[in-house]
Scaffold this motif. Structure first.
Motif, short mmCIF file in Angstrom:
data_model
loop_
_atom_site.label_atom_id
_atom_site.label_comp_id
_atom_site.label_asym_id
_atom_site.label_seq_id
_atom_site.Cartn_x
_atom_site.Cartn_y
_atom_site.Cartn_z
N GLY A 238 0.79 -1.23 0.00
CA GLY A 238 0.00 0.00 0.00
C GLY A 238 0.82 1.28 0.00
N ASN A 239 2.14 1.14 -0.11
CA ASN A 239 3.00 2.33 -0.10
C ASN A 239 3.46 2.74 -1.50
OD1 ASN A 239 4.81 0.32 -0.70
ND2 ASN A 239 6.12 0.62 1.08
N GLY A 240 2.92 2.07 -2.52
CA GLY A 240 3.29 2.41 -3.89
C GLY A 240 4.65 1.90 -4.31
N LYS A 241 5.22 0.99 -3.52
CA LYS A 241 6.56 0.49 -3.80
C LYS A 241 6.58 -0.97 -4.25
CE LYS A 241 9.47 3.91 -2.72
NZ LYS A 241 10.58 4.37 -3.58
N ASP A 242 5.40 -1.55 -4.47
CA ASP A 242 5.35 -2.92 -4.97
C ASP A 242 5.55 -2.90 -6.48
OD1 ASP A 242 4.55 -4.34 -2.48
OD2 ASP A 242 2.77 -3.08 -2.66
N VAL A 243 6.54 -3.65 -6.96
CA VAL A 243 6.85 -3.64 -8.40
C VAL A 243 6.93 -5.06 -8.95
CG1 VAL A 243 8.11 -1.45 -8.27
CG2 VAL A 243 9.37 -3.60 -8.02
N TRP A 244 6.66 -5.14 -10.24
CA TRP A 244 6.79 -6.38 -11.00
C TRP A 244 7.80 -6.11 -12.11
CZ3 TRP A 244 3.11 -10.66 -10.40
CH2 TRP A 244 3.43 -11.77 -11.19
N ILE A 245 8.80 -6.96 -12.19
CA ILE A 245 9.85 -6.77 -13.21
C ILE A 245 9.52 -7.57 -14.46
CG2 ILE A 245 12.27 -7.18 -13.76
CD1 ILE A 245 12.98 -6.54 -10.91
N PHE A 246 9.56 -6.89 -15.58
CA PHE A 246 9.39 -7.51 -16.90
C PHE A 246 10.69 -7.37 -17.68
CE2 PHE A 246 5.02 -6.97 -15.77
CZ PHE A 246 4.27 -7.81 -16.58
N LYS B 161 9.66 -3.27 -3.31
CA LYS B 161 9.47 -4.69 -3.05
C LYS B 161 9.14 -5.37 -4.37
CE LYS B 161 6.69 -8.02 -0.44
NZ LYS B 161 5.54 -8.20 0.50
N ILE B 162 9.98 -6.31 -4.78
CA ILE B 162 9.78 -7.01 -6.05
C ILE B 162 8.83 -8.18 -5.80
CG2 ILE B 162 10.89 -8.20 -7.98
CD1 ILE B 162 13.52 -6.76 -7.15
N VAL B 163 7.58 -7.98 -6.14
CA VAL B 163 6.57 -9.02 -5.87
C VAL B 163 6.52 -10.07 -6.97
CG1 VAL B 163 5.17 -7.49 -4.45
CG2 VAL B 163 4.71 -7.65 -6.91
N GLY B 164 7.02 -9.73 -8.16
CA GLY B 164 7.03 -10.68 -9.27
C GLY B 164 8.11 -10.35 -10.26
N ASN B 165 8.55 -11.35 -11.00
CA ASN B 165 9.65 -11.18 -11.96
C ASN B 165 9.45 -12.19 -13.07
OD1 ASN B 165 12.08 -10.80 -13.29
ND2 ASN B 165 13.36 -11.64 -11.65
N ILE B 166 9.38 -11.72 -14.32
CA ILE B 166 9.15 -12.61 -15.45
C ILE B 166 10.15 -12.34 -16.57
CG2 ILE B 166 7.40 -11.09 -16.52
CD1 ILE B 166 5.93 -13.69 -17.38
N GLY B 167 10.65 -13.41 -17.16
CA GLY B 167 11.60 -13.29 -18.27
C GLY B 167 11.68 -14.58 -19.06
N ASP B 168 12.34 -14.54 -20.19
CA ASP B 168 12.48 -15.72 -21.03
C ASP B 168 13.79 -16.45 -20.81
OD1 ASP B 168 14.37 -14.92 -23.76
OD2 ASP B 168 13.64 -13.32 -22.47
N GLN B 169 14.76 -15.80 -20.14
CA GLN B 169 16.06 -16.40 -19.87
C GLN B 169 16.19 -16.72 -18.38
OE1 GLN B 169 18.57 -17.02 -22.29
NE2 GLN B 169 16.94 -16.46 -23.74
N TRP B 170 16.91 -17.77 -18.07
CA TRP B 170 17.14 -18.08 -16.67
C TRP B 170 17.93 -16.96 -15.99
CZ3 TRP B 170 14.87 -21.55 -13.64
CH2 TRP B 170 14.16 -22.59 -14.26
N SER B 171 18.77 -16.28 -16.75
CA SER B 171 19.54 -15.17 -16.18
C SER B 171 18.64 -13.98 -15.83
CB SER B 171 20.64 -14.72 -17.15
OG SER B 171 20.12 -14.42 -18.43
N ASP B 172 17.40 -13.98 -16.31
CA ASP B 172 16.44 -12.94 -15.94
C ASP B 172 15.91 -13.15 -14.53
OD1 ASP B 172 16.58 -11.79 -18.49
OD2 ASP B 172 14.93 -13.01 -19.24
N ILE B 173 15.86 -14.39 -14.09
CA ILE B 173 15.13 -14.70 -12.87
C ILE B 173 15.97 -15.39 -11.80
CG2 ILE B 173 12.90 -14.79 -14.05
CD1 ILE B 173 13.12 -17.81 -14.14
N LEU B 174 17.24 -15.65 -12.08
CA LEU B 174 18.14 -16.21 -11.07
C LEU B 174 18.99 -15.09 -10.47
CD1 LEU B 174 19.42 -19.48 -12.81
CD2 LEU B 174 17.68 -19.28 -11.02
N GLY B 175 19.57 -15.35 -9.31
CA GLY B 175 20.43 -14.36 -8.67
C GLY B 175 19.67 -13.50 -7.69
N SER B 176 20.20 -13.39 -6.51
CA SER B 176 19.52 -12.64 -5.44
C SER B 176 19.71 -11.13 -5.58
CB SER B 176 20.07 -13.11 -4.09
OG SER B 176 19.45 -12.45 -3.03
N PRO B 177 18.66 -10.35 -5.32
CA PRO B 177 17.28 -10.77 -5.01
C PRO B 177 16.48 -10.99 -6.29
CG PRO B 177 17.46 -8.40 -4.83
CD PRO B 177 18.82 -8.89 -5.21
#
Length: 270
Positions: free
Chosen positions: A115-123, A238-254
């Motif tokens: 609710g603080n406007g900081k929730d994001v989804w990475i594409f 806060k990264i609530v979701g992350n989507i990509g076509d490569q494993w390098s898009d979605i691996l690695g912390s955070p």
């Protein structure tokens, strides 16, 4: 047991036969394919029969790629060009992508946002938000080594269509009050045309568009994207979701609260 009269049985048989023929008619097929990312072009000598070639199952090769068991490969097997051409330009690629994005949307609808406007989804962009099939269909669907020069010329046109399933997810995410961050391996010189291409494709709003800087081109995609996601969290996002076509898009912390992998058998980026 009551048998149908011969005349009625014959009528039913003819009706079923006519329906089967209608289902196979070219115009019926074309209607089902009316929302393709890139028009299906029949390839010489191929009719979807090249699923298995000598000493190699193309579908098994694809499974190994998508599960990240096969890594650091340069090009797809030359004998699988027709197989992947039919996969990517036919209905299966869209169906596989839809399975991923529908699950992502269901997950997003169940989130309790801060609710603080900081929730994001990475594409990610290429082969996630935008599709480069018009380019790769002319270059063997991954059979040819990727020419950075030719791809840059294509990207500079700003003509890549959206991956329709990702566009639906994007709209769903925004409607839920989640902000979108585009994180791409494209370099800063493509910022203006990439932003224009995104808007042309229907991605009209975003929180951030992050591209590689000159001093980041020598590190791996995994290192670069992990570092950029870390910067976001340090800025309070806060990264609530992350989507990509490569494993390098979605691996690695955070990597984000939950990640989603779209299919892409054409190339591998580490």
């Amino acid at each position: 047991m009551h048998l149908l009269p011969f005349s009625l049985s014959l009528t039913l048989l003819l009706l079923l036969l006519s329906l089967s023929l209608a289902e196979c008619r070219p115009d019926t097929f074309n209607k089902r394919q009316s929302h393709q990312i890139h028009p299906l072009r029949r390839q010489t000598g191929s009719a979807g029969t090249t699923t298995k070639v000598e000493n190699l199952s193309c579908s098994s090769w694809q499974l190994a790629v998508e599960t990240n068991n096969l890594r650091d490969w340069d090009v797809i097997p030359a004998s699988c060009e027709s197989y992947f051409g039919h996969y990517l330009l036919g209905h299966r690629y869209r169906e596989d992508s839809s399975m991923v994005t529908k699950e992502a949307a269901q997950y997003a609808r169940g989130l309790q946002l801060s609710g603080n406007g900081k929730d994001v989804w990475i594409f990610d962009i290429d082969e996630t938000s935008l599709s480069n099939l018009p380019f790769y269909s002319k270059h063997g669907f991954g059979v040819e080594p990727i020419s950075e020069t030719l791809f840059d010329e294509w990207a500079a046109k700003g003509a890549a269509p959206p991956l329709p399933e990702s566009l639906k997810l994007y709209k769903e995410v925004l409607s839920l009050g989640i902000k979108v961050v585009f994180l791409t391996g494209r370099t800063e010189e493509f910022r203006e045309i990439t932003a224009l291409n995104l808007k042309r494709a229907g991605y009209y709003s975003w929180e951030k568009l992050i591209l590689r800087k000159a001093n980041e081109v020598t590190i791996t995609a995994l290192q670069y994207k992990s570092a950029e996601r870390l910067k976001l969290t340090e800025q309070g996002y806060k990264i609530v979701g992350n989507i990509g076509d490569q494993w390098s898009d979605i691996l690695g912390s955070p990597e984000g609260e939950r990640t989603f992998k779209l299919p892409d058998p054409m190339y591998y980026i580490s």
